[in-house]
Design an enzyme around this catalytic site. Structure first.
Site, short mmCIF file in Angstrom:
data_model
loop_
_atom_site.label_atom_id
_atom_site.label_comp_id
_atom_site.label_asym_id
_atom_site.label_seq_id
_atom_site.Cartn_x
_atom_site.Cartn_y
_atom_site.Cartn_z
N CYS A 32 0.84 -1.20 0.00
CA CYS A 32 0.00 0.00 0.00
C CYS A 32 0.88 1.25 0.00
CB CYS A 32 -0.92 0.00 1.22
SG CYS A 32 -1.84 1.54 1.37
N CYS A 35 0.40 3.66 3.25
CA CYS A 35 0.81 3.26 4.60
C CYS A 35 2.11 3.99 4.94
CB CYS A 35 1.00 1.75 4.65
SG CYS A 35 -0.52 0.84 5.03
N HIS A 79 -4.14 1.14 7.95
CA HIS A 79 -4.55 0.75 6.61
C HIS A 79 -6.06 0.48 6.51
CE1 HIS A 79 -4.03 -0.92 2.60
NE2 HIS A 79 -4.84 -1.90 2.96
N ASN A 119 -13.53 9.28 -3.06
CA ASN A 119 -14.22 8.16 -3.71
C ASN A 119 -14.06 6.97 -2.79
OD1 ASN A 119 -14.57 9.81 -5.99
ND2 ASN A 119 -12.62 9.15 -6.85
N HIS A 130 -6.76 2.19 1.40
CA HIS A 130 -6.35 2.94 2.59
C HIS A 130 -7.20 4.21 2.69
CE1 HIS A 130 -2.82 3.68 5.39
NE2 HIS A 130 -3.59 4.76 5.54
N HIS A 132 -8.54 7.55 2.48
CA HIS A 132 -7.95 8.78 1.96
C HIS A 132 -8.96 9.51 1.08
CE1 HIS A 132 -7.60 6.30 -1.65
NE2 HIS A 132 -7.33 7.40 -2.35
N GLN A 134 -9.03 13.13 -1.84
CA GLN A 134 -8.20 13.83 -2.82
C GLN A 134 -8.64 15.29 -2.90
OE1 GLN A 134 -7.42 11.61 -6.57
NE2 GLN A 134 -9.07 10.28 -5.88
ZN ZN Z 1 -2.31 1.36 3.62
#
Ligand code: ZN
Ligand code: ZN
Ligand code: ZN
Length: 312
Positions: A32, A35, A79, A119, A130, A132, A134
């Protein structure tokens, strides 16, 4: 790296970012890129063994200087999980990060509109699990915010303010509220479980928000996302978008100096219409621009309200 072309028939820009074809696609947990870089482990995008919230330039950007910006906002160094499972204080911190990025990117000459979004779920094309979001800094004011400014002009006042008041007066589609913000399924929702979270006070951007309003906004967002996950007892995919005032400097642009446009609200577009059926944008939506819905906003609202209460 990217090229904008104007599509005459639609009256809109199309952004060509062909390098994005090669971006990391659903890597295993061990690879990932969001991470932290663990001691002795492979380097990731974040060269620290631990962090709270990380922001960096997207390595596969849709927009780059001097024609806009694309950033990644990682919510946690863990994660697993989602906006729903973060500590409430972390979601509040995220509001401050959003505010700071809006300030910095919005001050750039080449950024006319800052859009923070997330998204969530493979159903909406997520390539990394993970937690997150944007941020895109558009070198123009895109069509959707421009339509909202046109709604302000049509109503002769701030449209998000007027619509929120109407929802509060009606009450049937209101899901959750606190002193700072209100979540509701809009009267004319396009998606079965579309929700708008609007700041109660008229705030063009997060920059005008009081600290308690940021905290209140975080609380409503998290209550909603927890309710979404409880609705069908599964991680609920969605596209989440923060709408704020444009940052274009030119006085004649829709969001420029002296323009009344912009009121902080967060829109959620979930593609699910039942626990296992997706809404696809097909003939009418793509060819005519008219959404055909097979659910009623009042019924979705009542199911979501129950789910939010259940998840609390
Ligand atoms: Zn991750
Ligand atoms: Zn307003
Ligand atoms: Zn909006």
């Amino acid at each position: 790296m990217t090229e904008l072309r104007f599509n005459e028939l639609r009256g809109e820009e199309v952004d060509y970012a062909i390098h994005r074809q090669d971006r990391t696609f659903l890597p295993s947990r061990d690879h990932c890129p969001l991470c932290p870089t663990r001691p002795g482990g492979p380097p990731t995008e974040i060269p620290f063994p631990g962090f709270e919230i990380a922001v960096f330039d997207n390595r596969f950007p849709a927009f780059t200087a001097p024609q806009g910006a694309a950033e990644v906002v990682v919510y946690t160094d863990e994660h697993g999980g989602s906006l729903a499972t973060l500590a409430p204080s972390r979601v509040e911190d995220l509001m401050w990060v959003w505010r700071h990025r809006y300030l910095e990117l919005g001050a750039r000459e080449d950024v006319d509109y800052v859009m923070i979004f997330e998204n969530r779920g493979v159903e909406v094309g997520v390539t990394l699990h993970h937690p997150h979001g944007q941020i895109y800094g558009y070198p123009f004011v895109p069509p959707v915010p421009a339509l909202e400014l046109a709604a302000d002009r049509r109503l002769g006042a701030c449209a998000p303010c007027a619509l929120m008041r109407a929802e509060l007066d009606d009450g049937r589609r209101v899901l959750f509220e606190n002193a700072a913000a209100v979540a509701y399924v809009p009267y004319a929702a396009r998606w079965a479980y579309e929700v708008h979270v609007s700041l109660r006070a008229h705030r063009p951007s997060l920059l005008q928000c009081e600290p308690l309003e940021l905290r209140g906004l975080a609380e409503v967002l998290q209550a909603l996302v927890r309710g979404y996950d409880a609705l069908f007892d599964r991680p609920f995919p969605y596209v989440m978008v923060v709408h704020q005032a444009a940052t274009a400097a030119a006085p004649d642009s829709p969001g420029g100096a002296g323009s009344p446009g912009g009121h902080v609200h967060v829109e959620f577009y979930p593609p699910l219409r039942t626990a296992d059926k997706l809404k696809y944008l097909a003939g009418s939506e793509q060819g005519a621009g008219t959404f055909i819905a097979d659910t009623v906003p009042e019924e979705s609202a009542s199911a979501l309200r129950e789910a939010i209460a259940r998840a609390a």
